[in-house]
Enzyme design. Structure first.
Site, mmCIF file in Angstrom:
data_model
loop_
_atom_site.group_PDB
_atom_site.id
_atom_site.type_symbol
_atom_site.label_atom_id
_atom_site.label_comp_id
_atom_site.label_asym_id
_atom_site.label_seq_id
_atom_site.Cartn_x
_atom_site.Cartn_y
_atom_site.Cartn_z
ATOM 1 N N GLY A 1 86.000 24.560 39.309
ATOM 2 C CA GLY A 1 84.659 24.344 39.864
ATOM 3 C C GLY A 1 84.019 25.659 40.264
ATOM 4 N N ALA A 2 84.440 26.746 39.592
ATOM 5 C CA ALA A 2 83.999 28.087 39.992
ATOM 6 C C ALA A 2 82.566 28.390 39.577
ATOM 7 C CB ALA A 2 84.946 29.125 39.394
ATOM 8 N N SER A 3 81.937 27.451 38.879
ATOM 9 C CA SER A 3 80.570 27.685 38.407
ATOM 10 C C SER A 3 79.509 27.287 39.418
ATOM 11 C CB SER A 3 80.351 26.898 37.112
ATOM 12 O OG SER A 3 80.743 25.550 37.300
ATOM 13 N N VAL B 1 86.022 24.772 30.431
ATOM 14 C CA VAL B 1 86.815 23.583 30.105
ATOM 15 C C VAL B 1 86.376 22.406 30.966
ATOM 16 C CG1 VAL B 1 88.673 24.211 31.752
ATOM 17 C CG2 VAL B 1 89.185 22.701 29.824
ATOM 18 N N TYR C 1 84.115 7.461 46.138
ATOM 19 C CA TYR C 1 84.381 8.859 46.502
ATOM 20 C C TYR C 1 85.543 8.927 47.492
ATOM 21 C CZ TYR C 1 83.215 13.671 47.923
ATOM 22 O OH TYR C 1 83.239 15.027 48.186
ATOM 23 N N LYS D 1 89.151 10.944 47.243
ATOM 24 C CA LYS D 1 89.462 12.049 48.161
ATOM 25 C C LYS D 1 90.657 11.707 49.050
ATOM 26 C CE LYS D 1 86.452 14.906 46.572
ATOM 27 N NZ LYS D 1 86.886 16.159 45.934
ATOM 28 N N SER E 1 87.750 15.804 51.205
ATOM 29 C CA SER E 1 86.494 15.580 51.935
ATOM 30 C C SER E 1 86.813 14.795 53.202
ATOM 31 C CB SER E 1 85.531 14.756 51.066
ATOM 32 O OG SER E 1 84.483 14.218 51.849
ATOM 33 N N THR F 1 96.313 18.388 55.836
ATOM 34 C CA THR F 1 94.898 18.522 55.512
ATOM 35 C C THR F 1 94.201 19.276 56.636
ATOM 36 O OG1 THR F 1 94.808 16.489 54.194
ATOM 37 C CG2 THR F 1 92.740 17.242 55.160
HETATM 38 N N1 LIG Z 1 79.188 19.855 49.222
HETATM 39 C C1 LIG Z 1 79.712 19.042 50.111
HETATM 40 O O1 LIG Z 1 79.054 18.632 51.092
HETATM 41 C C2 LIG Z 1 81.144 18.619 49.992
HETATM 42 C C3 LIG Z 1 81.734 17.981 51.091
HETATM 43 C C4 LIG Z 1 83.062 17.580 51.001
HETATM 44 C C5 LIG Z 1 83.779 17.834 49.846
HETATM 45 N N2 LIG Z 1 83.189 18.434 48.806
HETATM 46 C C6 LIG Z 1 84.002 18.668 47.595
HETATM 47 O O2 LIG Z 1 84.000 20.031 47.285
HETATM 48 C C7 LIG Z 1 84.133 20.211 45.872
HETATM 49 C C8 LIG Z 1 83.025 21.138 45.394
HETATM 50 O O3 LIG Z 1 81.780 20.531 45.682
HETATM 51 P P1 LIG Z 1 80.407 21.323 45.598
HETATM 52 O O4 LIG Z 1 79.565 20.808 46.698
HETATM 53 O O5 LIG Z 1 80.661 22.774 45.469
HETATM 54 O O6 LIG Z 1 79.856 20.715 44.235
HETATM 55 P P2 LIG Z 1 79.019 21.338 43.019
HETATM 56 O O7 LIG Z 1 78.171 22.460 43.481
HETATM 57 O O8 LIG Z 1 78.396 20.177 42.334
HETATM 58 O O9 LIG Z 1 80.183 21.914 42.088
HETATM 59 C C9 LIG Z 1 81.085 21.044 41.482
HETATM 60 C C10 LIG Z 1 81.930 21.842 40.525
HETATM 61 O O10 LIG Z 1 82.848 20.952 39.887
HETATM 62 C C11 LIG Z 1 82.833 21.217 38.501
HETATM 63 N N3 LIG Z 1 83.191 20.023 37.745
HETATM 64 C C12 LIG Z 1 82.768 18.750 37.942
HETATM 65 N N4 LIG Z 1 83.299 17.929 37.013
HETATM 66 C C13 LIG Z 1 84.081 18.710 36.215
HETATM 67 C C14 LIG Z 1 84.878 18.468 35.085
HETATM 68 N N5 LIG Z 1 84.999 17.246 34.543
HETATM 69 N N6 LIG Z 1 85.519 19.503 34.513
HETATM 70 C C15 LIG Z 1 85.407 20.750 35.016
HETATM 71 N N7 LIG Z 1 84.665 21.047 36.093
HETATM 72 C C16 LIG Z 1 84.004 20.044 36.681
HETATM 73 C C17 LIG Z 1 81.411 21.643 38.226
HETATM 74 O O11 LIG Z 1 81.411 22.353 37.010
HETATM 75 P P3 LIG Z 1 80.097 22.467 36.065
HETATM 76 O O12 LIG Z 1 79.413 23.695 36.497
HETATM 77 O O13 LIG Z 1 80.666 22.553 34.725
HETATM 78 O O14 LIG Z 1 79.279 21.220 36.295
HETATM 79 C C18 LIG Z 1 81.118 22.516 39.434
HETATM 80 O O15 LIG Z 1 81.622 23.807 39.245
HETATM 81 C C19 LIG Z 1 84.081 18.807 45.261
HETATM 82 O O16 LIG Z 1 85.392 18.370 45.011
HETATM 83 C C20 LIG Z 1 83.463 17.957 46.365
HETATM 84 O O17 LIG Z 1 83.884 16.623 46.304
HETATM 85 C C21 LIG Z 1 81.890 18.838 48.844
#
Ligand SMILES: NC(=O)c1ccc[n+]([C@@H]2O[C@H](COP(=O)([O-])OP(=O)(O)OC[C@H]3O[C@@H](n4cnc5c(N)ncnc54)[C@H](OP(=O)(O)O)[C@@H]3O)[C@@H](O)[C@H]2O)c1
Length: 256
Positions: free
Chosen positions: A18-20, A66, A160, A164, A147, A246
């Site tokens: 998810g580094a993007s 990937v 979700y 999680k 989460s 956790t």
């Molecule tokens: N933001 C929040 O409030 C929050 C709170 C609690 C937990 N989280 C968790 O933190 C993590 C990161 O969330 P974020 O807020 O940073 O989300 P985000 O900005 O939407 O980033 C999600 C990342 O996951 C990658 N991804 C999703 N499906 C994928 C797949 N099938 N294969 C490869 N890569 C995939 C995306 O890659 P692409 O660039 O290719 O789409 C993107 O890099 C998630 O697990 C989320 O559930 C987030």
């Protein structure tokens, strides 16, 4: 007494999924800032390159595009890493998807999509990377980004939460299984962090809902750095005795 800084991850090789985007992007940047060489996984090459451009020593870090649910491709990349990158010391698994979906909208297909992306992909990757030929012989650290929704509920968050919570539960058994090889397994459970994922969430489209969500966080909403710093700590030797747990990084969300 050993005076080396236990918080550094200098000279470790760390894989960030998810580094993007969002939390994963900042985990990659902070890991590099703390001295690690980083392998970046994501689906979008341009956004991965954007992350790499933000990282110190950016020519040292490796990018792989990937879809993590393409299990065969993931396996072939991990095989390639054995040759191209060397032994891996840790994973921060940030890739994930979120939704708000009432029960009547839940279908088997939706369940499959969320379980494949948020759970199966995490376990498949962990299995591959913890192979003796891939992981450093001295051990390592696996960090799953879970989460608060894995521990507490919210209307419409059933799917979700299921995924999680699965990471939190599974990480305990994995921690026990991998402890003999000094591989630690933990989750970080964030509250709401401002990222592209949360920007799309239902509460961000409605002022009253957003106010309510903010009120759940006594310290205010989080930043991706807050989650990245906790993850880097769990990667470091300072966390050598922490496994199967956790860490809630949630501005006080779950303190009530
Ligand atoms: N933001 C929040 O409030 C929050 C709170 C609690 C937990 N989280 C968790 O933190 C993590 C990161 O969330 P974020 O807020 O940073 O989300 P985000 O900005 O939407 O980033 C999600 C990342 O996951 C990658 N991804 C999703 N499906 C994928 C797949 N099938 N294969 C490869 N890569 C995939 C995306 O890659 P692409 O660039 O290719 O789409 C993107 O890099 C998630 O697990 C989320 O559930 C987030």
């Amino acid at each position: 007494m050993d005076h080396r800084n236990p918080f550094t991850i200098d000279s470790k090789l760390v894989l960030v999924t998810g580094a993007s985007s969002g939390i994963g992007r900042v985990c990659a940047v902070q890991s590099a800032a703390m001295g690690a060489r980083v392998i970046l996984f994501g689906r979008d090459i341009e956004r991965l390159e954007k992350t790499r451009a933000l990282m110190p020593n950016n020519e040292n870090h490796l990018i792989y595009t990937v879809d993590l649910t393409d299990y065969e491709k993931v396996a072939s990349i991990v095989k390639d890493l054995e040759v191209q990158a060397g032994k891996i010391h840790g994973i921060v698994h940030c890739a994930g998807i979120s939704t708000t979906l009432p029960l009547k909208m839940i279908t088997p297909d939706k369940l499959d999509l969320f379980f494949h992306t948020n759970v199966h992909a995490a376990i498949h990757l962990t299995k591959l990377v913890t192979a003796k030929s891939v992981m450093a012989s001295e051990g390592g650290s696996i960090v799953f980004i879970s989460s608060v929704m894995g521990s507490v509920g919210e209307v419409g968050k059933t799917i979700y939460s299921l995924t999680k919570g699965a990471l939190m539960a599974g990480s305990k058994s994995l921690a026990l299984e991998l402890a003999p090889r000094n591989i630690r397994v933990n989750c970080v459970a964030p509250g709401v962090v401002e990222t592209p994922l949360s920007a799309k969430a239902v509460y961000n489209q409605d002022e009253d809902l957003l106010k309510k969500i903010k009120s759940y966080h006594p310290l205010g909403l989080g930043r991706a750095e807050d989650v990245a710093n906790a993850s880097v700590f769990l990667l470091s030797d300072a966390a050598r005795w922490i496994t199967g747990t956790t860490m809630f990084v949630d501005g006080g969300y779950t303190a009530r």
